[in-house]
Scaffold this motif. Structure first.
Motif, mmCIF file in Angstrom:
data_model
loop_
_atom_site.group_PDB
_atom_site.id
_atom_site.type_symbol
_atom_site.label_atom_id
_atom_site.label_comp_id
_atom_site.label_asym_id
_atom_site.label_seq_id
_atom_site.Cartn_x
_atom_site.Cartn_y
_atom_site.Cartn_z
ATOM 1 N N THR A 171 -13.605 21.909 40.900
ATOM 2 C CA THR A 171 -14.885 21.412 40.388
ATOM 3 C C THR A 171 -16.036 21.814 41.302
ATOM 4 O OG1 THR A 171 -13.751 19.531 39.389
ATOM 5 C CG2 THR A 171 -16.134 19.351 39.659
ATOM 6 N N ALA A 172 -15.825 21.699 42.625
ATOM 7 C CA ALA A 172 -16.868 22.094 43.575
ATOM 8 C C ALA A 172 -17.175 23.582 43.472
ATOM 9 C CB ALA A 172 -16.437 21.730 44.997
ATOM 10 N N ALA A 173 -16.132 24.402 43.312
ATOM 11 C CA ALA A 173 -16.355 25.843 43.158
ATOM 12 C C ALA A 173 -17.130 26.143 41.873
ATOM 13 C CB ALA A 173 -15.021 26.586 43.162
ATOM 14 N N GLY A 174 -16.768 25.434 40.790
ATOM 15 C CA GLY A 174 -17.505 25.632 39.543
ATOM 16 C C GLY A 174 -18.963 25.227 39.652
ATOM 17 N N LEU A 175 -19.231 24.102 40.314
ATOM 18 C CA LEU A 175 -20.615 23.665 40.502
ATOM 19 C C LEU A 175 -21.389 24.643 41.377
ATOM 20 C CD1 LEU A 175 -20.141 19.809 40.960
ATOM 21 C CD2 LEU A 175 -20.989 21.017 38.949
ATOM 22 N N TRP A 176 -20.715 25.219 42.375
ATOM 23 C CA TRP A 176 -21.393 26.211 43.218
ATOM 24 C C TRP A 176 -21.785 27.435 42.398
ATOM 25 C CZ3 TRP A 176 -20.429 31.278 44.562
ATOM 26 C CH2 TRP A 176 -21.217 31.786 45.587
#
Length: 451
Positions: free
Chosen positions: A65-70
């Protein structure tokens, strides 16, 4: 006697006797030893193993999720532009469908006409607000200057008893701070210039995407779903239809709520003689797209302008108008209209808005509720709870494999009933469904797209 064979996770297979657990006594094992016949995994309590399994999966999901938000943050100009284009598409789709079905406009002409009508409305509001600002800002500046002079006189003659020299020193210190921070002001101006460039680029992308979503939205949606495995295409397609219905309901309901807020606060400001009533109403209309928080923040601006221009009595009356409008929104519009449109509890709405604002500022607050509402509808449908059973599953689309996009025929097979009547806004990004005002389309005969 031979040891019975064991199946998955050490459980005995059907028909085989279970091996009794070894009986251990105090002192049989040294500290840290594994009981005989036990593996290292069996020596760990089941609750600990379950917690560890949940933990690493949760960490993996959080990292993804963090990678997608980045990635979304890196391409935020494009992502935000496409999101706004999607909102405008569900708003303008009835207009384009009316022009195409009733007035016999070609599909391309109906799409571009809808976009031009939107630009005309927005431009009219900007011109109207700009004229009001140009005519009223001078008077407001004079009134604010007079208010500052009164405040300085109160500081000198009031209970604080500040002398004229002390007041001059305070004013001079403020000027020195501005001079010392000139470099910061210049860098801020450069940042604003960059932001203006991003806004201009985003506006062009939004208009371009809105036009093609109106013109060829169903084809784009078909191609996207065609990228998925064949076994899940139908469920994703039906979930997407319901997500579009939720997004459409949210957009129209939010526009109605924002219009009520802007009209109430704008009329209150005009009746009380507060300057800049039209710009304040426009600001409230835009701010109301942030549920719960936006109208309060923009209403406080109206109270501040009333305080500067008319004094504390009119400011209190303006505050009463803002609170009255908020009560109407909170107890009438939000529960009956917005609650039905998004099916989210007010606590969930508040938490989603707060999380969106913390994650992405104003943009996050604007898009938090529609994203949460669409995800709620889609996830519920995929888990067997259909919020819109009246849509049914009659909008079947025979999907071509990815890459077969150039030929416009073959999007569906036979007559698309849900879009034929023009009443279903969920048949992809193009609410009209089938091409034409109820005509049939011939397409590929099988799921692989072979004619």
């Amino acid at each position: 006697m031979s040891t019975p064979r064991r199946g998955w996770r050490g459980r005995p297979r059907p028909g085989e006797p279970a091996t009794p657990a070894p009986v251990l006594h105090e002192g049989d094992l040294a500290s840290g030893d594994t009981p005989p016949g036990w593996t290292a995994e069996q020596s760990v309590a089941p609750s600990v193993r379950a917690a560890a399994a949940w933990s690493w999966r949760f960490l993996l999901i959080a990292a993804a999720t963090a990678a997608g938000l980045w990635v979304v943050g890196f391409f935020k100009v494009i992502v935000v532009s496409v999101a706004i284009a999607l909102l405008l598409t569900v708003l303008l789709a009835p207009v384009a469908r009316f022009l195409h079905a009733r007035l016999r406009f070609p599909r391309g002409l109906a799409s571009i006409t809808s976009v031009l009508l939107l630009l005309a409305v927005v431009s009219g509001l900007v011109v109207l607000a700009g004229r009001s600002i140009a005519s009223g800002f001078g008077d407001l500046y004079d009134q604010a200057s007079a208010g500052v002079d009164e405040a300085l006189a109160w500081l000198s003659d009031g209970p604080l008893g500040l002398s004229t020299d002390q007041l001059d020193d305070l004013v001079q210190q403020g000027r020195d701070q501005i001079s010392e921070n000139a470099s910061s002001l210049v860098s801020g101006a450069l940042t604003v210039t960059t932001t203006v460039g991003h806004v201009a680029a985003g506006a062009l992308i939004t208009l371009f995407c809105t036009f093609f979503f109106l013109l060829d939205g169903r084809t784009i949606w078909t191609w996207l779903v065609g990228l998925l495995p064949i076994s899940v295409r139908e469920r994703v397609h039906q979930a997407g239809r319901r997500g579009i219905v939720t997004l459409s309901g949210y957009t129209r309901t939010q526009i109605l709520v924002a219009f009520v807020d802007a009209t109430g606060i704008g009329l209150g400001a005009a009746i009380l003689g507060v300057p800049l009533a039209v710009p304040l109403a426009t600001l409230v209309f835009v701010g109301s797209f942030i549920p719960i928080v936006g109208a309060i923040a923009t209403g406080s601006v109206a109270v501040l302008v009333a305080l500067v221009a008319q004094g504390p009595v009119v400011a209190l009356l303006m505050l009463g108008v803002v609170l009255l409008v908020q009560q109407i929104e909170g107890h009438v519009l939000q529960p009956f209209l917005m609650g039905h449109a998004v099916s989210l509890h007010p606590v969930a709405v508040l938490l989603v808005v707060a999380a969106g604002s913390l994650a992405a500022g104003i943009v996050g607050a604007l898009f938090a509720v529609p994203i949460a509402a669409v995800l709620n509808t889609v996830v519920l449908y995929l888990h067997g709870h259909d919020k819109f059973p009246e849509l049914g599953t009659d909008d079947h689309v025979t999907l071509r494999p990815p890459g077969v996009y150039g030929r416009r025929r073959g999007i569906g097979r036979g007559r698309v009933r849900a879009g034929a009547g023009g009443s279903d806004p969920a048949a992809g990004l193009e609410p009209g469904g089938a091409r034409g005002a109820g005509g049939a389309r011939r397409g590929p005969d099988g799921p692989t797209g072979r004619s």
